[in-house]
Design an enzyme around this catalytic site. Structure first.
Site, short mmCIF file in Angstrom:
data_model
loop_
_atom_site.label_atom_id
_atom_site.label_comp_id
_atom_site.label_asym_id
_atom_site.label_seq_id
_atom_site.Cartn_x
_atom_site.Cartn_y
_atom_site.Cartn_z
N GLY A 34 48.15 15.13 34.59
CA GLY A 34 47.40 16.33 34.87
C GLY A 34 47.00 17.04 33.62
CD GLU A 35 50.64 17.34 29.06
OE1 GLU A 35 50.42 16.92 28.36
OE2 GLU A 35 51.97 18.02 29.27
CD GLN A 90 44.07 38.93 37.85
OE1 GLN A 90 45.13 39.02 37.54
NE2 GLN A 90 43.32 37.72 38.57
CG HIS A 122 33.47 44.60 36.13
ND1 HIS A 122 32.54 44.71 37.15
CD2 HIS A 122 34.72 45.27 36.80
CE1 HIS A 122 32.58 45.44 37.93
NE2 HIS A 122 33.98 45.89 37.86
CE LYS A 183 30.94 46.75 45.50
NZ LYS A 183 30.69 45.56 44.66
NE ARG A 185 34.83 43.84 46.33
CZ ARG A 185 34.07 43.01 46.70
NH1 ARG A 185 34.29 42.54 47.69
NH2 ARG A 185 33.05 42.68 46.07
CG ASP A 209 26.84 44.11 40.74
OD1 ASP A 209 27.10 44.73 39.90
OD2 ASP A 209 27.35 43.79 42.02
C1 R5P Z 1 32.65 44.45 41.14
O1 R5P Z 1 32.53 45.64 41.28
C2 R5P Z 1 31.37 43.60 40.67
O2 R5P Z 1 30.64 44.26 40.09
C3 R5P Z 1 30.52 42.86 41.58
O3 R5P Z 1 29.87 43.96 42.48
C4 R5P Z 1 31.22 42.34 42.42
O4 R5P Z 1 32.35 41.28 41.60
C5 R5P Z 1 30.66 41.31 43.76
O5 R5P Z 1 31.54 40.62 44.32
P1 R5P Z 1 30.97 40.07 45.66
O6 R5P Z 1 30.02 39.10 45.43
O7 R5P Z 1 32.37 39.16 45.97
O8 R5P Z 1 30.62 40.99 46.60
#
Ligand code: R5P
Length: 283
Positions: A34-35, A90, A122, A183, A185, A209
């Site tokens: 797997g390497e 992350q 991001h 938004k 989530r 986005d």
């Molecule tokens: C997160 O805030 C990013 O700007 C995108 O809005 C996010 O990654 C979009 O994720 P998804 O398509 O899963 O809704």
């Protein structure tokens, strides 16, 4: 010499053309256990530009191996281009015991390079995690290029954080208003969108986005636009991750077309960021 990881072959060849630099031959092997082994058999240059979208754990390893291979072959300068920086979201330990994964990968990648360039991370703060200089390349303006003639367009971000990107795309397109949704989530695929003030009835809408991952954000936004009688809805993003059932989700919501850049190689990657990276490398 431009050195491509397996995830960034088209972009690396466009970058080689934009910079008028040779594109190195590369080999990617996997051993029975797997390497991985990524090699650059005929590397012969003073500077290596390693291009690697770190979309997977294997891609991270390839980036480290390519950095090491070109140093071993005599490169005096190694530049690492991360068109898409994996793990960048992350960027905090959100709960106790969690890693700051963006910092961990940035530190590892810093060990084999003199400089890093990354496209629209991001949060630009991730650049601080590298131990070498890191430049952010803004490719959002290029997203206007594939748009057709639009009728009284409105450029919409799904949240306030992406409004600047929407403004950049509007400015590049040349005409139209800008607005954003609010938004919330709830889970990876459950997103709540609060419509904002913009009157969208009869108008073409362009959603902008940084990333489209599962497509949940954009599909929910487009459903709102449809309910409010928008004409056509186009989805644009810098990084078309398009994971899971994103394409189906977007199609079911009634999206006219999806346009992303080649930071991630997908059928929807209709825009190249190579000229923007070439400009940043020349600075
Ligand atoms: C997160 O805030 C990013 O700007 C995108 O809005 C996010 O990654 C979009 O994720 P998804 O398509 O899963 O809704």
């Amino acid at each position: 010499m431009i050195v491509s990881a397996s995830t960034s072959q088209s972009l690396a060849s466009s970058l080689a053309a934009a910079l008028d630099e040779p594109l190195a031959a590369t080999e990617y092997e996997r051993f029975p256990d797997g390497e991985l082994r990524a090699s650059v058999p005929e590397f012969d240059a003073d500077r290596a530009v390693v291009v690697c979208a770190t979309t997977t754990s294997d891609a991270h390893l390839e980036a480290l191996q390519l950095q090491d291979a070109v140093r071993e072959a005599g490169a005096n300068e190694v530049v690492t281009v991360l068109p898409y920086m994996g793990y960048a979201r992350q960027d905090s330990a959100f709960e106790s015991g969690q890693p700051v994964s963006a910092r961990a990968v940035a530190r590892a990648l810093s060990t084999g390079t003199d400089r890093v360039l990354t496209v629209n991370p991001h949060e630009t703060g991730v650049c601080d995690f590298f131990d070498v200089p890191c430049t952010v390349v803004d490719a959002a303006g290029r997203l206007a290029a594939p748009l057709p003639d639009l009728d009284d367009p409105v450029f919409l971000a799904p949240d306030a954080g992406a409004r600047e990107l929407a403004t950049t795309v509007r400015d590049a397109y040349g005409v139209g208003s800008v607005d954003h949704f609010e938004k919330t989530r709830h889970s990876a695929t459950e997103v709540e969108i609060e419509p904002h003030a913009a009157d969208v009835a009869g108008r073409d809408a362009v959603l902008v986005d940084d990333i489209v991952a599962t497509g949940s954000t954009m599909a929910t936004a487009v459903s709102h636009l449809r309910e409010r009688d928008a004409a056509r809805a186009f989805v644009t993003c810098v990084h078309p991750v398009l994971a899971d059932t994103a394409r189906t989700r977007l199609a079911r919501a009634g999206v006219e077309a999806v346009h992303g850049t080649d930071t991630i190689e997908r059928a929807e990657s209709t825009v190249s960021v190579a000229p923007a990276i070439a400009d940043a490398l020349a600075e």
